[in-house]
Design an enzyme around this catalytic site. Sequence first.
Site, PDB file in Angstrom:
ATOM      1  N   LYS A  98       0.831  -1.204   0.000  1.00  0.00           N
ATOM      2  CA  LYS A  98       0.000   0.000   0.000  1.00  0.00           C
ATOM      3  C   LYS A  98       0.865   1.254   0.000  1.00  0.00           C
ATOM      4  CE  LYS A  98      -4.276  -1.775   1.955  1.00  0.00           C
ATOM      5  NZ  LYS A  98      -5.157  -1.835   3.090  1.00  0.00           N
ATOM      6  N   LYS A 179      -3.789  -9.333  -6.297  1.00  0.00           N
ATOM      7  CA  LYS A 179      -5.109  -9.749  -5.814  1.00  0.00           C
ATOM      8  C   LYS A 179      -6.166  -8.705  -6.211  1.00  0.00           C
ATOM      9  CE  LYS A 179      -4.934  -7.600  -1.364  1.00  0.00           C
ATOM     10  NZ  LYS A 179      -5.311  -7.513  -0.016  1.00  0.00           N
ATOM     11  N   LYS A 182      -9.845  -2.972  -3.995  1.00  0.00           N
ATOM     12  CA  LYS A 182     -11.041  -2.143  -3.862  1.00  0.00           C
ATOM     13  C   LYS A 182     -11.358  -1.129  -4.970  1.00  0.00           C
ATOM     14  CE  LYS A 182     -12.435  -2.513   0.800  1.00  0.00           C
ATOM     15  NZ  LYS A 182     -11.387  -3.273   1.493  1.00  0.00           N
TER      16      LYS A 182
HETATM   17  P1  AMP Z   1     -10.291  -5.848   2.981  1.00  0.00           P
HETATM   18  O1  AMP Z   1     -10.241  -5.789   1.493  1.00  0.00           O
HETATM   19  O2  AMP Z   1      -8.953  -5.690   3.585  1.00  0.00           O
HETATM   20  O3  AMP Z   1     -11.339  -5.000   3.588  1.00  0.00           O
HETATM   21  O4  AMP Z   1     -10.670  -7.346   3.300  1.00  0.00           O
HETATM   22  C1  AMP Z   1     -11.869  -7.816   3.865  1.00  0.00           C
HETATM   23  C2  AMP Z   1     -11.805  -9.339   3.838  1.00  0.00           C
HETATM   24  O5  AMP Z   1     -11.776  -9.810   2.476  1.00  0.00           O
HETATM   25  C3  AMP Z   1     -10.543  -9.906   4.488  1.00  0.00           C
HETATM   26  O6  AMP Z   1     -10.891 -11.074   5.204  1.00  0.00           O
HETATM   27  C4  AMP Z   1      -9.642 -10.253   3.322  1.00  0.00           C
HETATM   28  O7  AMP Z   1      -8.782 -11.339   3.627  1.00  0.00           O
HETATM   29  C5  AMP Z   1     -10.643 -10.656   2.241  1.00  0.00           C
HETATM   30  N1  AMP Z   1     -10.117 -10.340   0.892  1.00  0.00           N
HETATM   31  C6  AMP Z   1      -9.742  -9.112   0.436  1.00  0.00           C
HETATM   32  N2  AMP Z   1      -9.319  -9.176  -0.845  1.00  0.00           N
HETATM   33  C7  AMP Z   1      -9.423 -10.495  -1.209  1.00  0.00           C
HETATM   34  C8  AMP Z   1      -9.162 -11.224  -2.423  1.00  0.00           C
HETATM   35  N3  AMP Z   1      -8.712 -10.601  -3.517  1.00  0.00           N
HETATM   36  N4  AMP Z   1      -9.404 -12.551  -2.430  1.00  0.00           N
HETATM   37  C9  AMP Z   1      -9.885 -13.194  -1.332  1.00  0.00           C
HETATM   38  N5  AMP Z   1     -10.169 -12.575  -0.157  1.00  0.00           N
HETATM   39  C10 AMP Z   1      -9.944 -11.245  -0.085  1.00  0.00           C
END
Ligand code: AMP
Length: 315
Positions: A98, A179, A182
């Site tokens: 990030k 990956k 957002k």
């Molecule tokens: P965040 O994007 O950090 O808000 O992640 C929220 C949840 O989604 C967390 O448990 C992450 O591990 C999961 N997550 C985020 N991006 C991915 C992705 N590309 N593939 C699988 N799980 C994801």
Amino acid sequence: MHLGNYLGAVRNWVDLQEDHDCTYCVVDLHALTTAPNPKHLRANTLATTAILLAAGINHNSSTLFVQSAVAEHAELAWMMECTVGFGELRRMTQFKDKSDRSDFISAGLFTYPALQAADILLYDTDLVPVGDDQRQHVELCRDIAERFNHRYGETLIVPTHVIPKAGARVMDLQNPSDKMSKSLDSPGTIGIVEDPSSVARKIKRAVTDSDNEVRYDPVVKPGVSNLLGILAAATHRTPEAVASDYSIYGPLKLDTADAVNELLAPIRQQYQELIAEPAHIESLLAKGAEKARVVASATLQRARERAGLLTRVLS
Ligand code: AMP
């Protein structure tokens, strides 16, 4: 929220409610690390809550609230910052990723895992259901809890992560070595409540490769393997089994788009109904915060006492 969040995390959260006492929190304080526009932050906090409810998080049997409404998170986070090492935070790969992509790197972005540890530890959590990208943060949270307990005596429950077998790492459709993340207007990301025709278009244009052989091999064929992984997660099969049904890319893309749209359709519909009533969402969040505070304040009180902060002077 995007398809990776759904397949890697939210779907698992919904299932866990069957036989666990679950706490889910929309982390608006974490969002502040990147200084979002206040209007967007407010709208996204409500939208995220609506998506969680639409996906099946039950606000009665589980606790669903917004992080900033429970001040205990910020206070325990400070204690966690004083427990984690600078070097440990510097090793976090999410911070490296990030901060490489940001012009302004806030101190909050750096100490984010300490706040995340507080989010987890305040609720005497045993299990943390996350996608694979959060494995390192949950491991750090365990180390922080163990260090705190070692310094001050048994205070915090040391949690473990639960990572799903399928969908734990959904990749970007345009850059399958990254990956999915957002940036919802990106052609590589599919939003959970995105329009079905846009979802189909993005999957149709997903990057593959030129040899036109369908085979699950994430290293050599990351784009095709990502589509197989998504279709497999959406249909509860293994990517290898899905691969054996296809010999060329076209039908694989069409079926992946159909399966994703079928999976997301009921969530989209529920979401539209919920988001039309923001006051209702706020009232559910207020009730959730009340429930959360009961547990969070008891844990914080315990941590304060053990660490030597005066507790009788609290009004
Ligand atoms: P965040 O994007 O950090 O808000 O992640 C929220 C949840 O989604 C967390 O448990 C992450 O591990 C999961 N997550 C985020 N991006 C991915 C992705 N590309 N593939 C699988 N799980 C994801």
